[in-house]
Design a protein around this motif. Structure first.
Motif, PDB file in Angstrom:
ATOM      1  N   ALA A  41       0.836  -1.207   0.000  1.00 45.05           N
ATOM      2  CA  ALA A  41       0.000   0.000   0.000  1.00 45.05           C
ATOM      3  C   ALA A  41       0.867   1.251   0.000  1.00 45.05           C
ATOM      4  CB  ALA A  41      -0.903  -0.007   1.221  1.00 45.05           C
ATOM      5  N   PRO A  42       0.285   2.397  -0.412  1.00 46.90           N
ATOM      6  CA  PRO A  42       1.033   3.672  -0.351  1.00 46.90           C
ATOM      7  C   PRO A  42       1.478   3.956   1.084  1.00 46.90           C
ATOM      8  CG  PRO A  42      -1.018   3.923  -1.587  1.00 46.90           C
ATOM      9  CD  PRO A  42      -1.080   2.576  -0.948  1.00 46.90           C
ATOM     10  N   ASN A 108       6.237  11.422  15.020  1.00 50.31           N
ATOM     11  CA  ASN A 108       7.655  11.329  14.661  1.00 50.31           C
ATOM     12  C   ASN A 108       8.057   9.900  14.317  1.00 50.31           C
ATOM     13  OD1 ASN A 108       8.022  14.066  14.999  1.00 50.31           O
ATOM     14  ND2 ASN A 108       8.875  13.905  17.056  1.00 50.31           N
ATOM     15  N   ARG A 109       7.487   8.934  15.036  1.00 51.36           N
ATOM     16  CA  ARG A 109       7.808   7.531  14.728  1.00 51.36           C
ATOM     17  C   ARG A 109       7.287   7.146  13.349  1.00 51.36           C
ATOM     18  NH1 ARG A 109       8.805   2.572  17.347  1.00 51.36           N
ATOM     19  NH2 ARG A 109       9.436   1.171  15.667  1.00 51.36           N
ATOM     20  N   LEU A 110       6.074   7.566  13.029  1.00 56.04           N
ATOM     21  CA  LEU A 110       5.517   7.266  11.705  1.00 56.04           C
ATOM     22  C   LEU A 110       6.383   7.879  10.600  1.00 56.04           C
ATOM     23  CD1 LEU A 110       1.682   7.846  12.318  1.00 56.04           C
ATOM     24  CD2 LEU A 110       2.937   5.697  12.395  1.00 56.04           C
ATOM     25  N   LYS A 111       6.777   9.111  10.811  1.00 48.37           N
ATOM     26  CA  LYS A 111       7.608   9.793   9.812  1.00 48.37           C
ATOM     27  C   LYS A 111       8.984   9.134   9.684  1.00 48.37           C
ATOM     28  CE  LYS A 111       5.504  14.409  10.118  1.00 48.37           C
ATOM     29  NZ  LYS A 111       5.715  15.828  10.501  1.00 48.37           N
ATOM     30  N   SER A 112       9.553   8.710  10.804  1.00 48.60           N
ATOM     31  CA  SER A 112      10.874   8.076  10.771  1.00 48.60           C
ATOM     32  C   SER A 112      10.856   6.758  10.016  1.00 48.60           C
ATOM     33  CB  SER A 112      11.391   7.849  12.195  1.00 48.60           C
ATOM     34  OG  SER A 112      10.671   6.815  12.847  1.00 48.60           O
ATOM     35  N   GLU A 113       9.666   6.140   9.930  1.00 54.59           N
ATOM     36  CA  GLU A 113       9.522   4.893   9.177  1.00 54.59           C
ATOM     37  C   GLU A 113       9.177   5.154   7.712  1.00 54.59           C
ATOM     38  OE1 GLU A 113      10.198   1.963  10.312  1.00 54.59           O
ATOM     39  OE2 GLU A 113      10.333   2.329  12.473  1.00 54.59           O
ATOM     40  N   GLY A 114       9.217   6.434   7.324  1.00 61.20           N
ATOM     41  CA  GLY A 114       9.018   6.779   5.921  1.00 61.20           C
ATOM     42  C   GLY A 114       7.589   7.041   5.501  1.00 61.20           C
ATOM     43  N   TYR A 115       6.685   7.257   6.481  1.00 57.16           N
ATOM     44  CA  TYR A 115       5.281   7.491   6.145  1.00 57.16           C
ATOM     45  C   TYR A 115       4.970   8.980   6.034  1.00 57.16           C
ATOM     46  CZ  TYR A 115       3.893   2.639   6.609  1.00 57.16           C
ATOM     47  OH  TYR A 115       3.755   1.284   6.419  1.00 57.16           O
ATOM     48  N   ASP A 357       6.623  -0.915  17.575  1.00 55.34           N
ATOM     49  CA  ASP A 357       7.756  -1.807  17.294  1.00 55.34           C
ATOM     50  C   ASP A 357       7.273  -3.080  16.615  1.00 55.34           C
ATOM     51  OD1 ASP A 357       9.538  -0.036  18.409  1.00 55.34           O
ATOM     52  OD2 ASP A 357       9.719  -1.104  20.326  1.00 55.34           O
ATOM     53  N   ALA A 358       6.179  -3.652  17.139  1.00 57.10           N
ATOM     54  CA  ALA A 358       5.627  -4.887  16.580  1.00 57.10           C
ATOM     55  C   ALA A 358       5.086  -4.667  15.168  1.00 57.10           C
ATOM     56  CB  ALA A 358       4.524  -5.422  17.494  1.00 57.10           C
ATOM     57  N   PHE A 359       4.407  -3.541  14.974  1.00 53.93           N
ATOM     58  CA  PHE A 359       3.838  -3.230  13.666  1.00 53.93           C
ATOM     59  C   PHE A 359       4.916  -3.061  12.597  1.00 53.93           C
ATOM     60  CE2 PHE A 359       2.449   0.108  10.624  1.00 53.93           C
ATOM     61  CZ  PHE A 359       1.421  -0.582  10.007  1.00 53.93           C
ATOM     62  N   PHE A 360       5.907  -2.238  12.877  1.00 53.12           N
ATOM     63  CA  PHE A 360       6.926  -1.943  11.871  1.00 53.12           C
ATOM     64  C   PHE A 360       7.897  -3.106  11.676  1.00 53.12           C
ATOM     65  CE2 PHE A 360       5.717   2.529  12.880  1.00 53.12           C
ATOM     66  CZ  PHE A 360       5.241   2.829  11.619  1.00 53.12           C
ATOM     67  N   ALA A 361       8.040  -3.969  12.682  1.00 49.23           N
ATOM     68  CA  ALA A 361       8.862  -5.164  12.517  1.00 49.23           C
ATOM     69  C   ALA A 361       8.255  -6.079  11.449  1.00 49.23           C
ATOM     70  CB  ALA A 361       8.990  -5.917  13.839  1.00 49.23           C
ATOM     71  N   LYS A 362       6.921  -6.146  11.399  1.00 53.68           N
ATOM     72  CA  LYS A 362       6.230  -6.951  10.387  1.00 53.68           C
ATOM     73  C   LYS A 362       6.264  -6.280   9.012  1.00 53.68           C
ATOM     74  CE  LYS A 362       4.280 -10.337  12.875  1.00 53.68           C
ATOM     75  NZ  LYS A 362       4.335 -11.787  12.561  1.00 53.68           N
ATOM     76  N   MET A 363       6.371  -4.951   9.011  1.00 55.20           N
ATOM     77  CA  MET A 363       6.304  -4.218   7.743  1.00 55.20           C
ATOM     78  C   MET A 363       7.644  -4.169   7.015  1.00 55.20           C
ATOM     79  SD  MET A 363       3.196  -3.193   7.174  1.00 55.20           S
ATOM     80  CE  MET A 363       3.309  -1.782   6.086  1.00 55.20           C
ATOM     81  N   LYS A 364       8.716  -4.597   7.646  1.00 54.46           N
ATOM     82  CA  LYS A 364      10.040  -4.543   7.012  1.00 54.46           C
ATOM     83  C   LYS A 364      10.245  -5.735   6.084  1.00 54.46           C
ATOM     84  CE  LYS A 364      12.154  -1.871  10.733  1.00 54.46           C
ATOM     85  NZ  LYS A 364      12.107  -0.607  10.030  1.00 54.46           N
TER      86      LYS A 364
END
Length: 364
Positions: A41-42, A108-115, A357-364
């Protein structure tokens, strides 16, 4: 160099200890459906809600109805027990400051993950928000009786209407499946919702009441996993002749109950009535915040009056025994404003950090 590294290591462990020393055991759980779909997804997120609530006052009531039990059972009067407990010393400016910090950390966390964060102005252009109104924090208001909702500074959301009391009604977008509709309207963007409840009371068990009304409240400051907010209904007198005959509109002792759950969700896309992908993060159990509110209890107890007719009975004795009886217990507990605000922030921030942490670990 080794000694310097050792000192730094001690500092790190000390900071971790200071951060978590006032929190109980932290156990979270989450479910992720459609990981591959969400990965494609975008990388755009719209923050649909960011609700942080804290309880400062609780009132509970129990009612035991009287009646005529005849010559054997006798007549009994009604009994009402009402208990209330509140927190004094909480400072609104500190609570707003911590709420702002929670929201800033989240963004800030969302932005740091490139969103990319989709603005409320852009969301307001969708058909879903036709004739809706937008409001922007900071603001503090009562979401339920005794529970304060804080809106972060700079966060905007839409609502359908306000009641006469100023209560915001958000309309259908808060329901199941509507985040998926909003995702589709925003080009398959991910929709984020955050709901947190810091509570300080629990309802105690009231066994073996017998012919009495009884209420027990216990203090336990925590980020609540699941909780049922019970608000006593204030009876309203009916107007006219029928009202005088039938009494009040609401049954005495009745409550309005509202389920409350601390959670974070991400939903993306739309298929039928649901979404293509979703992440839901909750608590396995409450996160207790220690060292702020001393654990204690407040009890209200009122026994029913009774009257059994005999040849020695008097009318005045009957009136006295069968009259409605009331018992009220109220207690205010003073807390350290800074400690309370820190406990509020630490519990909420720890929960959000673990789930992100759990969400972005799955998204990598």
């Amino acid at each position: 160099m080794k000694s310097l590294n050792f000192v730094l290591l001690i500092c790190v462990f000390t900071s971790i200890h200071l951060f978590s020393q006032d929190l109980g055991e932290i156990n979270v759980k989450n479910q992720f459906y459609g990981v591959k779909t969400m990965k494609k997804a975008p990388k755009k997120i719209y923050i649909n809600s960011f609700n942080v609530n804290y309880e400062f006052y609780k009132e509970a009531v129990d009612f035991k109805n009287g009646g005529n039990g005849g010559r054997i059972g006798g007549n009994k009067g009604s009994a009402t027990a009402r208990a209330a407990i509140g927190l004094g010393g909480i400072q609104a400016n500190l609570m707003q400051e911590k709420t702002n910090k929670l929201y800033t950390n989240f963004v800030n966390r969302l932005k740091s993950e490139g969103y990319e964060i989709i603005s409320a102005d852009e969301a307001g252009k969708t058909e879903l928000y036709n004739d809706w109104k937008k409001t922007t924090g900071p603001s503090i208001g009562e979401s339920f009786s005794g529970i304060i909702n804080t809106v972060p500074e700079g966060f905007s959301f839409f609502y359908k209407r306000k009641t006469d009391k100023g209560e915001i009604k958000k309309g259908f977008l808060g329901g199941i499946g509507n985040q998926a509709k909003l995702s589709k309207a925003l080009g398959e963007a991910t929709i984020a919702d955050v709901n947190l409840f810091v509570m300080f009371t629990e309802n105690g068990t009231n066994l073996f009441k017998g012919s009495a009304a009884k209420v027990k409240l216990k203090t336990n400051l925590r980020l609540a996993s699941n909780y049922l907010i019970s608000v006593p209904v204030k009876p309203k007198k009916k107007k006219g002749i029928a009202g005088k005959l039938l009494g009040s509109v609401s049954i005495k002792g009745a409550t309005n109950d509202y389920p409350a759950s601390s959670n974070i969700t991400f939903m993306q896309g739309k298929v039928g009535l649901g979404s293509k992908a979703s992440f839901t993060g909750i608590l396995k159990e409450d996160i207790e915040i220690n060292g702020v509110v001393e654990k204690q209890k407040v009890v209200a107890y009122q026994k029913q009056g009774s009257f059994v007719p005999t040849s020695f009975s008097t009318y005045s004795g009957y009136l006295s025994a069968t009259a409605d009886r009331f018992s009220t217990t109220t207690k205010w507990i003073d807390v350290d404003a800074k400690k309370y605000a820190e406990g509020y922030y630490n519990s909420c921030n720890t929960f959000l950090t673990k789930q992100l942490d759990a969400f972005f670990a799955k998204m990598k």
